[in-house]
Design a protein around this motif. Structure first.
Motif, PDB file in Angstrom:
ATOM      1  N   ALA A 147      45.103  40.168  30.849  1.00 44.82           N
ATOM      2  CA  ALA A 147      43.573  40.046  30.933  1.00 44.82           C
ATOM      3  C   ALA A 147      43.080  40.834  32.360  1.00 44.82           C
ATOM      4  O   ALA A 147      44.245  41.189  33.196  1.00 44.82           O
ATOM      5  CB  ALA A 147      42.917  38.582  31.076  1.00 44.82           C
ATOM      6  N   VAL A 148      41.716  41.308  32.440  1.00 42.20           N
ATOM      7  CA  VAL A 148      41.525  41.908  33.547  1.00 42.20           C
ATOM      8  C   VAL A 148      40.600  41.018  34.542  1.00 42.20           C
ATOM      9  O   VAL A 148      40.076  40.106  34.299  1.00 42.20           O
ATOM     10  CB  VAL A 148      40.422  43.171  33.407  1.00 42.20           C
ATOM     11  CG1 VAL A 148      41.292  44.098  32.317  1.00 42.20           C
ATOM     12  CG2 VAL A 148      39.371  42.678  32.616  1.00 42.20           C
ATOM     13  N   LEU A 149      40.925  41.410  36.017  1.00 43.89           N
ATOM     14  CA  LEU A 149      40.410  40.729  36.966  1.00 43.89           C
ATOM     15  C   LEU A 149      39.491  41.637  37.711  1.00 43.89           C
ATOM     16  O   LEU A 149      39.689  43.089  37.962  1.00 43.89           O
ATOM     17  CB  LEU A 149      41.373  40.512  38.156  1.00 43.89           C
ATOM     18  CG  LEU A 149      41.006  40.011  39.400  1.00 43.89           C
ATOM     19  CD1 LEU A 149      40.376  38.505  39.230  1.00 43.89           C
ATOM     20  CD2 LEU A 149      41.929  39.964  40.347  1.00 43.89           C
ATOM     21  N   ASP A 150      38.356  41.209  38.151  1.00 43.49           N
ATOM     22  CA  ASP A 150      37.076  42.020  38.773  1.00 43.49           C
ATOM     23  C   ASP A 150      37.459  41.876  40.358  1.00 43.49           C
ATOM     24  O   ASP A 150      37.115  41.142  40.904  1.00 43.49           O
ATOM     25  CB  ASP A 150      35.868  41.581  38.636  1.00 43.49           C
ATOM     26  CG  ASP A 150      34.792  42.514  39.344  1.00 43.49           C
ATOM     27  OD1 ASP A 150      35.117  43.044  40.252  1.00 43.49           O
ATOM     28  OD2 ASP A 150      33.620  42.739  38.551  1.00 43.49           O
ATOM     29  N   HIS A 151      38.534  42.937  40.848  1.00 45.57           N
ATOM     30  CA  HIS A 151      38.956  42.813  42.133  1.00 45.57           C
ATOM     31  C   HIS A 151      37.784  42.931  43.102  1.00 45.57           C
ATOM     32  O   HIS A 151      37.891  42.258  44.092  1.00 45.57           O
ATOM     33  CB  HIS A 151      39.888  43.915  42.479  1.00 45.57           C
ATOM     34  CG  HIS A 151      40.595  44.117  43.546  1.00 45.57           C
ATOM     35  ND1 HIS A 151      41.788  43.215  43.927  1.00 45.57           N
ATOM     36  CD2 HIS A 151      40.430  44.867  44.730  1.00 45.57           C
ATOM     37  CE1 HIS A 151      42.067  43.594  44.965  1.00 45.57           C
ATOM     38  NE2 HIS A 151      41.475  44.459  45.548  1.00 45.57           N
ATOM     39  N   GLU A 152      36.999  43.857  42.825  1.00 46.81           N
ATOM     40  CA  GLU A 152      35.742  43.933  43.934  1.00 46.81           C
ATOM     41  C   GLU A 152      35.017  42.732  43.984  1.00 46.81           C
ATOM     42  O   GLU A 152      34.718  42.258  45.178  1.00 46.81           O
ATOM     43  CB  GLU A 152      34.901  44.973  43.636  1.00 46.81           C
ATOM     44  CG  GLU A 152      35.657  46.545  43.490  1.00 46.81           C
ATOM     45  CD  GLU A 152      34.725  47.673  43.165  1.00 46.81           C
ATOM     46  OE1 GLU A 152      33.675  47.496  42.969  1.00 46.81           O
ATOM     47  OE2 GLU A 152      35.249  48.796  43.186  1.00 46.81           O
ATOM     48  N   ALA A 153      34.842  42.069  42.892  1.00 50.63           N
ATOM     49  CA  ALA A 153      34.144  40.737  43.047  1.00 50.63           C
ATOM     50  C   ALA A 153      34.955  39.728  43.779  1.00 50.63           C
ATOM     51  O   ALA A 153      34.244  38.757  44.577  1.00 50.63           O
ATOM     52  CB  ALA A 153      33.750  40.180  41.398  1.00 50.63           C
ATOM     53  N   LEU A 154      36.191  39.445  43.555  1.00 53.16           N
ATOM     54  CA  LEU A 154      37.156  38.835  44.250  1.00 53.16           C
ATOM     55  C   LEU A 154      37.016  38.887  45.660  1.00 53.16           C
ATOM     56  O   LEU A 154      36.836  38.003  46.646  1.00 53.16           O
ATOM     57  CB  LEU A 154      38.388  38.651  43.701  1.00 53.16           C
ATOM     58  CG  LEU A 154      39.432  37.862  44.200  1.00 53.16           C
ATOM     59  CD1 LEU A 154      39.058  36.314  44.149  1.00 53.16           C
ATOM     60  CD2 LEU A 154      41.007  38.018  43.774  1.00 53.16           C
ATOM     61  N   ARG A 213      35.266  51.260  33.929  1.00 49.48           N
ATOM     62  CA  ARG A 213      35.012  50.593  32.675  1.00 49.48           C
ATOM     63  C   ARG A 213      35.909  49.180  32.689  1.00 49.48           C
ATOM     64  O   ARG A 213      36.933  48.786  32.729  1.00 49.48           O
ATOM     65  CB  ARG A 213      36.015  51.423  31.831  1.00 49.48           C
ATOM     66  CG  ARG A 213      35.369  52.807  31.399  1.00 49.48           C
ATOM     67  CD  ARG A 213      36.446  53.551  30.675  1.00 49.48           C
ATOM     68  NE  ARG A 213      35.816  54.992  30.305  1.00 49.48           N
ATOM     69  CZ  ARG A 213      36.442  55.762  29.749  1.00 49.48           C
ATOM     70  NH1 ARG A 213      37.466  55.696  29.113  1.00 49.48           N
ATOM     71  NH2 ARG A 213      35.818  57.087  29.451  1.00 49.48           N
ATOM     72  N   PRO A 214      34.954  48.389  33.276  1.00 48.26           N
ATOM     73  CA  PRO A 214      35.658  46.863  33.543  1.00 48.26           C
ATOM     74  C   PRO A 214      36.364  46.101  32.622  1.00 48.26           C
ATOM     75  O   PRO A 214      36.737  45.178  32.777  1.00 48.26           O
ATOM     76  CB  PRO A 214      33.993  46.241  34.070  1.00 48.26           C
ATOM     77  CG  PRO A 214      33.195  47.165  34.417  1.00 48.26           C
ATOM     78  CD  PRO A 214      33.774  48.293  33.479  1.00 48.26           C
TER      79      PRO A 214
END
Length: 296
Positions: A41-48, A18-19
């Motif tokens: 706020a949320v970070l997309d760890h996988e994208a980073l 649930r991004p």
């Protein structure tokens, strides 16, 4: 009429399923940040990690101003990419990429803590490429026949102690080479920096390790290390505080253990943004200190 500065934003990993929501592992920290008057706020760890820093911060509000990251460990290069992506949106990490590397990787903090931590030496190498036995023998030479612990610049394999961490005699270069080779194989692509040899010191296990959280040179929270959640030791920090201030990063952790001779030793230093909090700890003092530091 003056306006009080806004509190810092806390950037936390998003839930992979649930991004738009915070990863459940960090939900309590999001709540603690909110209770301290900050937003998150949320970070997309996988994208980073995949190299797309712009996509990773796409849900961070523009012109966010000062930002504390609290999340999973990041390679220093990915942290620098995160800092640049946030800057492009008007955000500013309160821990610079240089300060992150200093606290996160042993070669960055070792010299300042030399008198308080086990003797160490290191050798850069790439993932999957163990140094030659002759190179390791030169590195281990100053340790004589003392026992050693093998790790990289950030992590050890203490759960594979006999095969990938502990060397009973530094002069036994065949054994040393075997342990190092196994360590590197187990680390795979996650090997950071290279190989570190640390002098083994006998710590009192019954006491447990203490993790101390420092904000702007002050200890704001002391609790058990997440790997030893039962005992909650209270080490004397008088000799540690001046070194933390000398090192410089605004938000870091020190892990301390009681040596068998009664001396508290610093066994690890870490960047506070990526150090694990024990689940049962009261997070409020830490987040209140971070909000105050980020607002001032």
């Amino acid at each position: 009429m003056t306006t009080d500065p806004a509190p810092p934003l806390f950037l936390l990993p998003g839930d992979p399923l649930r991004p738009r929501r915070t990863d459940p592992h960090f939900a309590a920290e999001a709540a603690a940040a909110g209770a301290a008057g900050a937003t998150s706020a949320v970070l997309d760890h996988e994208a980073l990690l995949a190299g797309d820093a712009a996509a990773a911060v796409s849900r961070v509000p523009r012109d966010a101003g000062p930002v504390w990251y609290r999340g999973w460990m990041l390679p220093a290069e990915r942290y620098a990419a995160l800092a640049a992506a946030l800057a492009a949106r008007g955000g500013r990490l309160l821990t610079s990429p240089a300060a992150y590397r200093t606290a996160h990787e042993l070669p960055g903090w070792y010299e300042a803590f030399r008198a308080l931590t086990p003797d160490s030496a290191w050798l850069p190498c790439a993932p999957g490429r163990a140094p030659q036995e002759t190179e390791l023998a030169r590195l281990a030479g100053p340790f004589g026949d003392r026992p050693l612990v093998v790790k990289d610049w950030v992590k050890s394999r203490k759960h594979e102690w006999a095969e990938a961490a502990y060397v009973p005699n530094a002069a036994d270069t065949a054994r040393l080479a075997s342990v190092v080779e196994r360590f590197i194989a187990l680390q795979e692509e996650f090997l950071t920096g290279g190989v570190v040899l640390r002098a083994f010191e006998d710590f009192t296990r019954a006491v447990g390790e203490a993790r101390v959280w420092w904000v702007d040179g002050e200890p704001v929270l002391t609790g058990p290390h997440p790997d030893t959640p039962g005992p909650c030791p209270a080490p004397d920090l008088a000799h540690v505080a001046p070194v933390v201030r000398e090192l410089g990063p605004r938000f870091l952790t020190t892990d301390l253990a009681l040596r068998a001779d009664g001396v508290w030793r610093v066994v690890e230093v870490g960047d506070g943004q990526v150090s694990g909090l024990p689940a049962e700890a009261d997070h409020r003092p830490l987040f209140e200190a971070l909000v105050a530091a980020g607002t001032g």
